[in-house]
Design a protein around this motif. Sequence first.
Motif: not given
Length: 549
Positions: A362-387
Motif C-alpha cells: 500500500h502507498r501514501v502520497e506526499h507524506a510531508e510531515m513525518l516524525t521518527p515514530e511515523t517513519i518507523a511505522a511506514f517501514a513496519e507496515l511496508g508502505l511506499t512513500a510516494s513523494v
Amino acid sequence: MSQRTTTPDRAPDPSTVLLRGGEIHSPADPFATAMVVSRGQVAWVGSEGAADAFAATADTTVDLEGALVTPAFTDAHVHTTSTGLALTGLDLTTAATRDAALERVRAHAGARPDDRVLLGHGWDAARWPDTRPPTREELDAATGGRPLYLSRVDVHSAVVSTALLDLVPGITGKHGYAVDAPLTRDAHHAVRAAAFAAVTPAQRAGAQRAALRHAASLGIGSVHECGGPEISSEDDLTGLLRLAGEEPGPRVVGYWGERVTGAADAERIRSLGAVGAAGDLFVDGSLGSHTACLHEPYADAPHRGASYLDAAEVTAHVVACTEAGLQAGFHAIGDAAVSAVVEGFRAAAEKVGLARVRAARHRVEHAEMLTPETIAAFAELGLTASVQPAFDARWGGDEGMYVERLGVERARSLNPFAALLRAGVALAFGSDSPVTPLDPWNTVRAAAHHRTPEHRVSVRAAFAAHTRGGWRATGRDDGGVLVPGAPADYAVWRTGALLVQAPDDRVARWSTDPRSGTPGLPDLSPGSEPPLCLRTVVAGRTVYVRPGE
C-alpha cells in the motif's frame, strides 16, 4: 508477489536493436558501453568489444556517439488531463503579480471565445508582493462575465468568477465557501466538477496527448495517474488508459481515489482499469491552502486544517482493499493526517495480518510531515512513500511558504527523505503535475540538494527512487533498471561527464569509480545543466525522438 498492470503491456517491438558506443547505466555492468534490446526486453549489456558478436543478428544498430542510456523515469504522481490543459492553456505558475495573472486571464478569455468554461491553473498569492488572491469582481471584469475556474498551484483551492458559481446550485451552503476568498473543501470540489464537466471529450483527449508527449520528451517512460471522484471523472481515467494503450507514449498506471467497503467496490474500481483504490484518496488537503491536517495550529491561521478521513475510515478501506487483493493508498500531508493513516493501517494489520498488509505494498502520497515514530511505522507496515522533492525546492527553506504556514522548526522537519531511506521505507518520486512540473532530473537534484541538509539523499538513491522506485510502487520488481530480462524502457541523453557520488556525499572527480563498481550519473550540482533527452523508448518502441536527431 504477483504483478499488477493497468492493462496488458502493449505489444513490444519484435525487432532486435544493438546500441553501442555510449555509456549504459546498468548495475549488471557498471562499465557497459553497449546494450542489446530484443522483443521489448533488455537482452544483454556489456562492453564495446563484446558487442561485435551481436552486430550480424541485430535488425538495427544505433551508434550512441557517447550518449548516456538510462532507465526511463517513472513519475509516480501525475494528473494527466490537468497537466495537458495547463500546457496548452492558461498557466499562471510564472505570474509574478496579481496584475500579471489578471492580464493573462484577460488575454486567455479573448483567445478562447468558444470555451464554455475558462480553465486556468497555478496562481500562488504567497509569492506575490501583497499575497492577496484575485477577487471575484476582478475575475468577472477580466473575463467579461464568463465562467472561470482558476486552481491554486496546489489544486486544493480555487478562485472563480460569479458566472461559474451560478452553475453550481447550493454552492453558498457548502463547506469551504467564502464570499470573496478562495474556495476550499466541498465548495472547491463542487466548482471544480462543474468546470471540468464543460471539457469536451475531444479537448480532454487533446490535453492528455499533450501531457504524454511532453512526458516522453523528458525521458519519462511511465506515469501514475492519480484520479478520483473529487478531482476528475471515471470517463477521464478510462479515456486516458484507452488512449495510452492505443497510441505510442509512456505507460500509464491508473489509480482511483475512492473508498472501498467491500468486494463489489473493489471490482468496480478494477473495471475502470485502476490497479488500486489509492492516489488522491484525501485524508487532508494541502499546506498552501491551509487544509493539511495538523496536530497544532498553523503559524499564520488559528486552526489545524481539514480532516476528510479518520483512522477508523482508513482501517475499513485498507481491510477491504487487502482482502480484495487491491492496492490501497491515501493522500496525507499534515502530521495529524499521517498519524491517522498510520493508526488506521496498524488497526488493519491487526485484523488481516501484518504479512498481508506488507505484501500489498500500500502507498501514501506526499507524506510531508513525518516524525521518527511515523517513519518507523511506514517501514513496519511496508508502505511506499510516494513523494515530491520539487515541493521542497519550491516551498522549502527558511523563508519559503512552509515557514509561513508552520514556523521554522516544523518547516525544517518536512520531507525527510534521508530518514525514510535509513528506515528502509520504499520511495517513489513524482511531480504531482501540474502542481510542480514534469521535470525528472531536477526532481533528482531537489532530493540530493534538499533545502534542509539532513534530509538530503545521494544522487544515486534519488535516481533509483525516480526509476525503479516507481515500478516497485505498483507491485512490479522487473522494471526501472537496465539488466537482462527487464522491460526495455529507456532514455538516451546528451550530458556532460559522469560522476559517482561516494557514501559520504562527496562527488568523485572521475568518470566511474572502479572501487565501487557503481555506474556514474550526470553532474546535478546547483547551477549545472540537466541532461538533454534525445530519445525515449517504451517496451522497445521509440515514443520520442528529439527533432534533428
